[in-house]
Design an enzyme around this catalytic site. Structure first.
Site, mmCIF file in Angstrom:
data_model
loop_
_atom_site.group_PDB
_atom_site.id
_atom_site.type_symbol
_atom_site.label_atom_id
_atom_site.label_comp_id
_atom_site.label_asym_id
_atom_site.label_seq_id
_atom_site.Cartn_x
_atom_site.Cartn_y
_atom_site.Cartn_z
ATOM 1 N N GLU A 168 0.801 -1.240 0.000
ATOM 2 C CA GLU A 168 0.000 0.000 0.000
ATOM 3 C C GLU A 168 0.828 1.282 0.000
ATOM 4 O O GLU A 168 0.658 2.146 0.871
ATOM 5 C CB GLU A 168 -0.959 -0.021 1.208
ATOM 6 C CG GLU A 168 -1.834 -1.259 1.236
ATOM 7 C CD GLU A 168 -2.639 -1.426 2.536
ATOM 8 O OE1 GLU A 168 -2.623 -0.520 3.375
ATOM 9 O OE2 GLU A 168 -3.284 -2.471 2.683
ATOM 10 N N ASN A 222 2.007 -5.333 -3.012
ATOM 11 C CA ASN A 222 0.616 -5.631 -2.648
ATOM 12 C C ASN A 222 -0.161 -4.330 -2.411
ATOM 13 O O ASN A 222 0.339 -3.423 -1.742
ATOM 14 C CB ASN A 222 0.655 -6.471 -1.353
ATOM 15 C CG ASN A 222 -0.665 -7.121 -1.005
ATOM 16 O OD1 ASN A 222 -1.295 -7.751 -1.866
ATOM 17 N ND2 ASN A 222 -1.090 -6.985 0.231
ATOM 18 N N HIS A 258 -10.400 -6.254 -1.228
ATOM 19 C CA HIS A 258 -11.389 -6.126 -0.148
ATOM 20 C C HIS A 258 -12.548 -5.388 -0.792
ATOM 21 O O HIS A 258 -12.486 -4.185 -1.030
ATOM 22 C CB HIS A 258 -10.830 -5.291 1.008
ATOM 23 C CG HIS A 258 -9.710 -5.972 1.733
ATOM 24 N ND1 HIS A 258 -9.914 -7.063 2.535
ATOM 25 C CD2 HIS A 258 -8.377 -5.718 1.761
ATOM 26 C CE1 HIS A 258 -8.755 -7.456 3.036
ATOM 27 N NE2 HIS A 258 -7.810 -6.662 2.578
ATOM 28 N N GLU A 286 -6.153 -10.758 -0.804
ATOM 29 C CA GLU A 286 -6.850 -10.539 0.475
ATOM 30 C C GLU A 286 -8.365 -10.507 0.267
ATOM 31 O O GLU A 286 -9.078 -9.674 0.842
ATOM 32 C CB GLU A 286 -6.390 -9.217 1.118
ATOM 33 C CG GLU A 286 -4.893 -9.121 1.313
ATOM 34 C CD GLU A 286 -4.432 -7.924 2.136
ATOM 35 O OE1 GLU A 286 -5.283 -7.228 2.735
ATOM 36 O OE2 GLU A 286 -3.220 -7.689 2.189
ATOM 37 N N ASP A 288 -12.196 -10.531 0.277
ATOM 38 C CA ASP A 288 -13.405 -10.697 1.083
ATOM 39 C C ASP A 288 -14.475 -9.813 0.458
ATOM 40 O O ASP A 288 -14.174 -8.818 -0.200
ATOM 41 C CB ASP A 288 -13.204 -10.391 2.576
ATOM 42 C CG ASP A 288 -12.441 -9.120 2.885
ATOM 43 O OD1 ASP A 288 -12.574 -8.142 2.136
ATOM 44 O OD2 ASP A 288 -11.703 -9.098 3.892
#
Ligand code: 9MR
Length: 376
Positions: A168, A222, A258, A286, A288
């Site tokens: 990030e 990432n 996400h 990641e 979700d």
């Protein structure tokens, strides 16, 4: 004459020896037992998937909850360390490292044939207090940065297949590099201490240091939000092109993903496509899918929401399978296992049901739609 006799004797000796050799009992033919039939496990995620299926995991849950552990054993082929090797845990003071949590997960992976993905070496967030308060010249900061990266990567050499080296690094809005805190009033530093102390090229140096410590490890950048921020995606692609030109050893890109049931399908597909065009490995790292992004306390997990979520999981998996060339498919990892383990419940405290398994690790409808979509 004598010479002739000598030759005759030699000739007969050779004939007798070759006769004896021919009469020797033949070697027994090795009988290979028939191989057991190859059984494709058509019931689990890892059994059916065309690529690795992962989950980020929590050490405490792994140590204490047999249902959690069994779900991982049966369903996952890759494991990401969710928190145990982040700075505050693994490097709790300047001169000490604590690998106990990470080692527990690494041993679990080695014993059960799971790929281990390390997360994350350098991040603007989740830095311990001692680090935020550290004072020193740029050389002292560089040493701290390099020592951390190399100590952690070297410790897991031969165990971790890959690492999120930098996490990030770009701002949400305009996709520029995080340096200063651009919103000082919100009590949250969205700038980055590393860029402030080491300059913009800290990302490249993080990759170089990690590569030096383990030349076999696959190294990832990432990031979140590529599906809604073209600016961030553009910055990532520029960085990759620059790294390629300078031979900085980057192997892959993590799209955290996400997301939620209302996210634009077009945005998701475009992000996957653009990042895959770099030719690097692509990890949905990641995943979700929130059904309650506005944290409505009155909301219940209705059949309609479950269906929308199942469709979104299937959509993402299908796009990944079709838009990312096979050789670049590093896999899809969900951010933990059961709904109750999700950071959305435990960290931002939302009422939500974002993962593939419910609170008792029963398979949800999105598990089945996702499983169908990841099929080889
Ligand atoms: O899920 C993680 C949560 O348990 C931690 O408290 C938090 C801070 O370390 O980080 C969460 O994981 C984040 C990940 O490391 C980077 N991408 C965003 C994830 C969710 O916040």
């Amino acid at each position: 004459m004598e010479v002739k006799i000598k030759y005759l004797i030699l000739f007969f000796a050779a004939v007798i020896l070759s006769g004896l050799y021919a009469c020797k009992k033949p070697d027994p033919v090795a009988i290979t037992p028939p191989l057991p039939p190859v059984v494709t496990d058509t019931t689990t995620l890892k059994g059916v998937a065309a690529f690795k299926i992962g989950a980020a995991i929590d050490v405490y849950r792994l140590q204490t909850d047999p249902l959690y552990k069994n779900t991982l054993l049966n369903q996952q082929s890759s494991i990401t360390i969710e928190n145990a090797v982040k700075w505050p845990t693994v490097h709790p003071s300047q001169n000490s490292f604590d690998f106990s949590g990470g080692d527990y997960i690494a041993d679990f992976c080695m014993a059960n044939n799971k790929r281990l993905h390390g997360h994350c070496l350098i991040w603007y967030q989740a830095n311990p207090d001692w680090l935020n308060k550290f004072t020193g010249d740029s050389l002292a900061w560089e040493n701290l940065f390099k020592t951390h990266i190399q100590t952690v990567v070297a410790h897991y050499k031969g165990k971790a297949t890959s690492w999120d080296v930098v996490n990030e690094a770009f701002h949400d809005g305009d996709g520029t590099l995080r340096v200063q805190d651009i919103n000082a009033s919100d009590n949250f530093d969205d700038g980055c201490i590393w860029a402030r102390h080491l300059g913009a090229d800290y990302i490249a140096r993080a990759f170089l240091y990690a590569h030096e410590a383990d030349p076999d490890a696959l190294l990832f950048y990432n990031e979140y939000g590529q599906e809604w921020s073209d600016a961030k995606t553009a910055s990532i692609i520029n960085m990759v092109n620059d790294f390629k030109a300078r031979r900085i050893p980057i192997s892959g890109l993590g799209l955290q993903m996400h997301t939620d049931i209302n996210a634009s399908n077009d945005g998701i597909a475009k992000a996957i496509q653009k990042l895959a065009a770099t030719g690097l490995l692509i990890h949905i790292s990641e995943l979700d899918i929130s059904v309650n992004p506005s944290n409505d306390q009155a909301l219940s997990y209705s059949a309609d929401l479950q269906k929308k979520q199942a469709d979104k999981y299937a959509f993402i998996a299908t796009q990944y399978k079709t838009l990312v060339p096979k050789a670049q498919q590093y896999g899809i990892t969900t951010w933990n296992v059961g709904d109750k383990d999700s950071w959305i419940r435990t960290y931002i405290m939302h009422k939500d049901w974002p993962l593939l398994f419910d609170d008792d690790y029963a398979k949800k409808s999105c598990y089945f739609s996702f499983r169908d979509a990841v099929k080889n």
